[in-house]
Design an enzyme around this catalytic site. Structure first.
Site, PDB file in Angstrom:
ATOM      1  N   ARG A  30       0.627  -1.316  -0.217  1.00 31.26           N
ATOM      2  CA  ARG A  30      -0.073   0.321   0.252  1.00 31.26           C
ATOM      3  C   ARG A  30       1.296   0.808  -0.184  1.00 31.26           C
ATOM      4  NH1 ARG A  30      -4.132  -2.696  -2.029  1.00 31.26           N
ATOM      5  NH2 ARG A  30      -5.136  -4.340  -0.410  1.00 31.26           N
ATOM      6  N   GLU A  65      -6.055 -11.950   8.547  1.00 30.50           N
ATOM      7  CA  GLU A  65      -5.298 -11.953   6.888  1.00 30.50           C
ATOM      8  C   GLU A  65      -4.484 -13.048   6.282  1.00 30.50           C
ATOM      9  OE1 GLU A  65      -7.580  -7.865   5.368  1.00 30.50           O
ATOM     10  OE2 GLU A  65      -5.252  -7.842   6.096  1.00 30.50           O
ATOM     11  N   ARG A  97     -18.278  -7.524   9.460  1.00 28.08           N
ATOM     12  CA  ARG A  97     -16.963  -7.642   9.591  1.00 28.08           C
ATOM     13  C   ARG A  97     -16.866  -6.665  11.030  1.00 28.08           C
ATOM     14  NH1 ARG A  97     -12.335  -6.442   5.158  1.00 28.08           N
ATOM     15  NH2 ARG A  97     -10.792  -5.003   6.673  1.00 28.08           N
ATOM     16  N   ASP A 108     -11.826  -0.976   7.538  1.00 27.11           N
ATOM     17  CA  ASP A 108     -10.463  -0.452   7.209  1.00 27.11           C
ATOM     18  C   ASP A 108     -10.507   1.042   6.103  1.00 27.11           C
ATOM     19  OD1 ASP A 108      -7.875  -1.293   6.644  1.00 27.11           O
ATOM     20  OD2 ASP A 108      -8.387  -2.594   4.971  1.00 27.11           O
ATOM     21  N   GLU A 143      -5.305   3.401  15.844  1.00 25.66           N
ATOM     22  CA  GLU A 143      -4.437   3.189  14.151  1.00 25.66           C
ATOM     23  C   GLU A 143      -5.512   4.249  12.920  1.00 25.66           C
ATOM     24  OE1 GLU A 143      -2.649  -0.514  13.439  1.00 25.66           O
ATOM     25  OE2 GLU A 143      -3.135   0.203  11.302  1.00 25.66           O
ATOM     26  N   GLU A 195      -4.532   4.635   1.254  1.00 23.96           N
ATOM     27  CA  GLU A 195      -4.964   3.334   0.012  1.00 23.96           C
ATOM     28  C   GLU A 195      -6.761   3.412  -0.684  1.00 23.96           C
ATOM     29  OE1 GLU A 195      -4.991  -0.544   2.950  1.00 23.96           O
ATOM     30  OE2 GLU A 195      -6.103  -1.400   1.652  1.00 23.96           O
ATOM     31  N   GLU A 227     -15.051  11.975  -0.682  1.00 17.74           N
ATOM     32  CA  GLU A 227     -15.775  11.604  -0.215  1.00 17.74           C
ATOM     33  C   GLU A 227     -17.156  11.522  -1.093  1.00 17.74           C
ATOM     34  OE1 GLU A 227     -17.796  12.894   3.472  1.00 17.74           O
ATOM     35  OE2 GLU A 227     -19.093  11.444   3.914  1.00 17.74           O
TER      36      GLU A 227
END
Lengths: 680, 680
Positions: free
Chosen positions: B159, B284, B334, B363, B385, B391, B512
């Protein structure tokens, strides 16, 4: 001609048999009927003749027969020189208890020998008679998309689903070409006589096959030669720049012409019976003559001039389209591209140029229309191109037998029912042609260094069927399937044969049922082309759209209101496809955009047809698995394990296809399933 | 303490300045106000202190000032030892024409020095007063997803959109770490004090950072040390097997515990001030304690025990979810995964474990809900984080300033307006915590070996803003933007500053507007995460669905009728999000499945909102380009060229986003645009 009898040749080439590799359709047992008899062979000392001798010698040694002089034989194989005869043809005579195969050339005799093997006991017990058997076309080709250097995205074999390459290993031609020899033998026994040994996407390393890697080409050609197979190489249009250090690849530049002439000299010096060059130019990013304002005919004819002194061929691929299309542009239709790029140049290609055209106007879909370009070039040698490797048909993880599909395509009557077919065009018999323009048939191979050759052991049937259909496109594909089953599993009980037949016979139709419906095409995962992604290509630059909305789906390719693609067909198809009333159901969405509630000739609505076929498709796969599982113990354990593993993945993938496609159509149409089955 | 005056230290370290690399926010001119004055420095001989001296020495040499004794100075920088003080804090005093910066530790002094640089002339001309300035948290971290070995899919920097890695070059740590030194200086001048130097997806080669590559770790740590930056390494859970030859990584196995203890001993022997390990486990496809039936707490605490004797930290990532989800399964969500996997273990993690949780439950989307897991662990050190590398936000091809987004996230009042925020949790101030559990802030860096550091030169603003916001999350992100502009383009005319401000200020909102609307998330190309693909993840195993059909779109995550995700939030959000009436428009489709005709608080329907924002988004980008083009000549040519090239791609990509998303909504809803603009 010196006749060499078996007993006088103690140093015959050994047959390429390796017990660690699956024998495919040439197991030792398949030679028992021949090998248990008294056999006489009278041939010359050519490489192919020595193969005939080696086969007979090995067969009688293994099965208790004898090599004898002609008078004492049950079976005679003999050359009968005849300069006018097709060197690949042979005559089979059964009379007075003796079976004789004669041919004008050792290649014909080798095909005759494998013909006896295919017939088995019946070769010797059938009614008396004489049959002369010749191939449909002298150009029966397999293309390999094998890379010498492992490509970072496409790997060692582009669209390969059977392990690595039998030719190359990560940057070099293999030192040990035993697998290539085994492959050559399998191909000869199925009817193939030409092989292009490297990918049409030619990288820098592969370009060197014309240069310092030529000794490797000669080695490979030497392995194919004893099986009557001619070697071809794919070349890069940029070779004069990449290899020759020129600043141009302009086909009109004398230094470029000169460079190609010298390259051809080198190649034929190394391989005197070399076949020629295959080229993908101005296609999907490959370089080509467009960069210099030249046409495909300009490019092809320049290469043709370079190889003509050596009797070489240029296979020039017609897979040319705009792969940077804007999805918003509805005037451009990728399906029209091959016709638009090539038909205008009909009659201008050199005699040794073959234009190689994919059978469909898109790209090897499970169901698409026929390419109208194939029918549009009576003054050109045209080779329809097929795909044995299953790029869009399940990656040799799904059991899909393609013989019936190919048979249908080969027999497509371009000028109406009863008229000339695609196979006729390939053999030079275009209704407007002069009969001399033979392009032959080409396909992309499906083998790799996998122990079963094809990843899925049952995908061997496709390689076999392709060879057999190039020899005789009118052959019954179901009979070919049974022939393959009989040869490959010679000692198996009837239930094994019945199971394999049941699993494979209509598996193409089954695959069509559970994947993209009604000729809509390209509902696959972009890139990999495995698994469903209904909108995967919908907004992409690849020109593959279906325009689904809440009301309907399909591509309007009519002249009246669409892209006009239907106008590329000769009558009657230009009208049959144009009309919603006459367009066949299975191609409806290829030619028309219709509401989900449109009623098919079958009487069902489009959306209910989608639901029904997708539920049924999985049911059929499950039934195949059930039959397979019942018969499992009758197969060799390693083969049984591999097939069982593949079936597990097929069931998973088929379930995914069923549910994704059904869900996509339900979400878009809002129409519930008439039978209230579960859709997600 | 020995005080070292500038004049007594002839062999100071040279500053890492390379004119071939863009200076980012530390151009020579930014040091003019300080360097043109009489400066006194009184420090010890620590590596950071020597950096302070080197900066001052270089500045006065370049700008005509003087290094003088304390009494004769305009500016004094001096250590004032105080064991109780925050070693990173500093005090600025402006009185009687003298500016004094004091700190208990050289690190504080270095931050004070860069503070003066940031203030420019105003540092010396402002009103008298005293300010003590301390960072919000002592843990201000950047993670690098740099691979030592080029990954076949992810490349040198996962990324990464700024060229190669400043640390590694195709298989090895770079011999020349000059770029790392330059980077360290930039980070110190923005506020970062910890760096993890390798990707959390740890390959076999990267695993060896704990072993034979330790000397390279020590070299890198030695480059960061003079800038007050502590080095961390990402480790593989499988290291005891891969490196140690053990047969297990079970955290309860004594030999595993012993292996990690010895590994820690080795690391701290090589780097005495080493920071600790970052780990992505059971995520993952990465290995983790689940394989042994152990929990994340079991795993983290085992590692924590190994590093505790050395004062080390374990950053244990909470990005744990089922990435093999069945899209047909609507019960699994998720978004709920991090909370479900970690909240039950709150209070059981060792004191030196920091659970690192992405700010959103999916994510790093342009707009998603806040992660409820961050608020759910008062007994645990939690580090939210973030992602500086873009990305999902345009790959540093789009001009997108993230300061305003981060500011909004950092200030999110988890327990209601006016209450504690995400930044408070990071600083240990969870309302139910004891105040000691400081996790700090972490983010993924966006730099590479690109001459502009970040591919898009304007993406430097993001790296700068991230550092500044970790130091002071309450800072005005627009002021930070202007600060970055002023430092980076110190001599530019006002119009340049105005242009950059206009282009970047609301660019997150613009991005956005033209991408996935109303918090729907993941309408991106699978894999690359660049460009639109509305259904790209809809049937995938990644658990990222929006369930669009002909009637509506969005994910029902309510307790009443959906996945129940809203129940993971504390009040009032568990109710605000639950209710269609109170759910904020921008997160509507994250929490609710609604008809396209649902009316937003804005008064528009969902579908008209999509159309309007997408047309407006492109207009705003075009307006930015217009302003940029007008000002172009005022920028250095190389930077202008790069930005112009990026804008061309942004316009292309934005147009694609606008048209694909609008077309998707039109095809699904059938609702025409109220303003009849072109939709395809």
């Amino acid at each position: 001609m010196e006749h060499i009898a078996v007993t006088r040749t103690p140093h015959l080439p050994s047959l390429p048999v390796d017990p660690s590799v699956h024998p495919a359709w040439l197991p030792q047992a398949a030679f028992a009927p021949l090998g248990s008899r008294r056999v006489a062979v009278a041939v010359d000392d050519s490489p192919v003749a020595r193969t005939v001798l080696a086969e007979v010698t090995a067969a009688v040694a293994a099965h208790g027969g004898e090599s004898v002089a002609p008078g004492a034989a049950d079976v005679e194989l003999a050359l009968r020189p005849d300069a006018a005869a097709d060197p690949e043809a042979f005559t089979l005579t059964r009379a007075a208890g003796v079976v004789a195969v004669t041919a004008a050339d050792a290649r014909g005799l080798l095909y005759g020998l494998y013909h006896l093997v295919r017939l088995g006991e019946e070769a010797f017990t059938g009614a008396d008679g004489t049959w002369t058997i010749a191939p449909h076309t002298p150009l029966r080709m397999l293309d390999h998309w094998d890379n010498i250097a492992v490509h970072p995205v496409m790997g060692q074999v582009e669209r390969g689903y059977a392990g690595g390459s039998i030719f190359y290993d990560d940057g070099a031609v293999r030192a040990d070409l035993t697998r290539v020899a085994q492959y050559a033998r399998l191909l000869a026994a199925s009817g193939i006589n030409r092989v292009a040994i490297n990918n049409v996407n030619v990288g820098p390393l592969e370009t060197r096959l014309l240069d310092d890697l030529l000794p490797d080409v000669a080695r490979i050609a030497g392995v194919f030669r004893p099986y009557g197979i001619t070697t071809h190489v794919s070349v890069s249009w940029a070779a004069p720049v990449r290899l020759g250090g020129l600043t141009t690849s302009d086909p009109f530049a004398p230094e470029v012409q000169e460079w190609w002439a010298r390259a051809a000299d080198r190649v034929w010096a190394a391989v005197p019976d070399f076949g020629g060059f295959v080229i993908k130019a101005d296609s999907e990013g490959q370089p080509g003559p467009f960069a210099y304002g030249r046409t495909h005919a300009d490019g092809a004819n320049m290469l043709a001039a370079a190889v003509a002194p050596h009797g070489g061929l240029i296979h020039w691929r017609a897979f040319v389209y705009n792969h940077q299309q804007d999805w918003r542009d509805r005037r451009t239709d990728r399906a029209k591209a091959a016709y638009e790029h090539f038909a205008p140049y009909d009659g201008t290609f050199a005699d040794n140029v073959i234009v190689q055209i994919k059978h469909g106007p898109l790209d090897f879909q499970v169901r698409e229309a026929m390419s109208p370009a194939i029918a549009a070039m009576p003054g050109t040698r045209v080779a329809p191109e097929f795909q044995v490797t299953t790029e869009y048909l399940g990656h040799q993880k799904h059991a899909v037998y393609l013989g019936r599909m190919w048979s249908q395509l080969l027999g497509f009557p371009y000028w109406g029912t009863g008229g000339r077919t695609l196979a006729d065009v390939a053999a030079g018999r275009h209704p407007d042609g002069d009969g001399t323009r033979v392009g032959g048939l080409a396909a992309v191979s499906n083998v790799g260094d996998d122990v079963f050759w094809t990843g899925h052991p049952l995908a061997q049937a496709n390689l076999y069927a392709w060879g057999r259909l190039t020899w005789d496109p009118s052959a019954d594909p179901v009979a070919i399937l049974d022939e393959w089953i009989g040869l490959t599993f010679p000692d198996a009980p009837a239930v094994v044969r019945e199971t394999l037949h049941a699993v494979l016979d209509e598996s193409w139709e089954t695959y069509e049922q559970y994947t993209a419906p009604l000729g809509v095409c390209f509902m696959v995962q972009p890139g990999s082309h495995y698994g469903p992604s209904p909108d995967g290509y919908e907004y992409s630059p690849w020109g593959t759209y279906h325009f689904a909305d809440r009301d309907g789906i399909g591509v309007d390719r009519t002249r009246a209101t669409g892209t006009g693609f239907t106008g590329q067909y000769p009558a009657p198809w230009c009208d049959v496809y144009e009309s919603l009333e006459t367009c066949p159901d299975e191609l409806l969405l290829f030619f028309h955009h219709v509401p989900y509630t449109h009623v098919l000739h079958s009487g069902k609505t489009v959306v209910q047809h989608v639901y029904d076929t997708h539920f049924e498709g999985l049911e059929r796969v499950l039934e195949s698995v059930r039959r397979w599982t019942e018969t499992l113990d009758a197969f060799p354990a390693d083969l049984a394990d591999r097939v069982t593993e593949r079936f597990a993945e097929q069931v998973r993938s088929t379930t995914d296809w069923r549910d994704v496609i059904n869900t996509y159509f339900l979400r878009h149409s809002g129409v519930p399933d008439a039978h209230a089955r579960q859709i997600f």
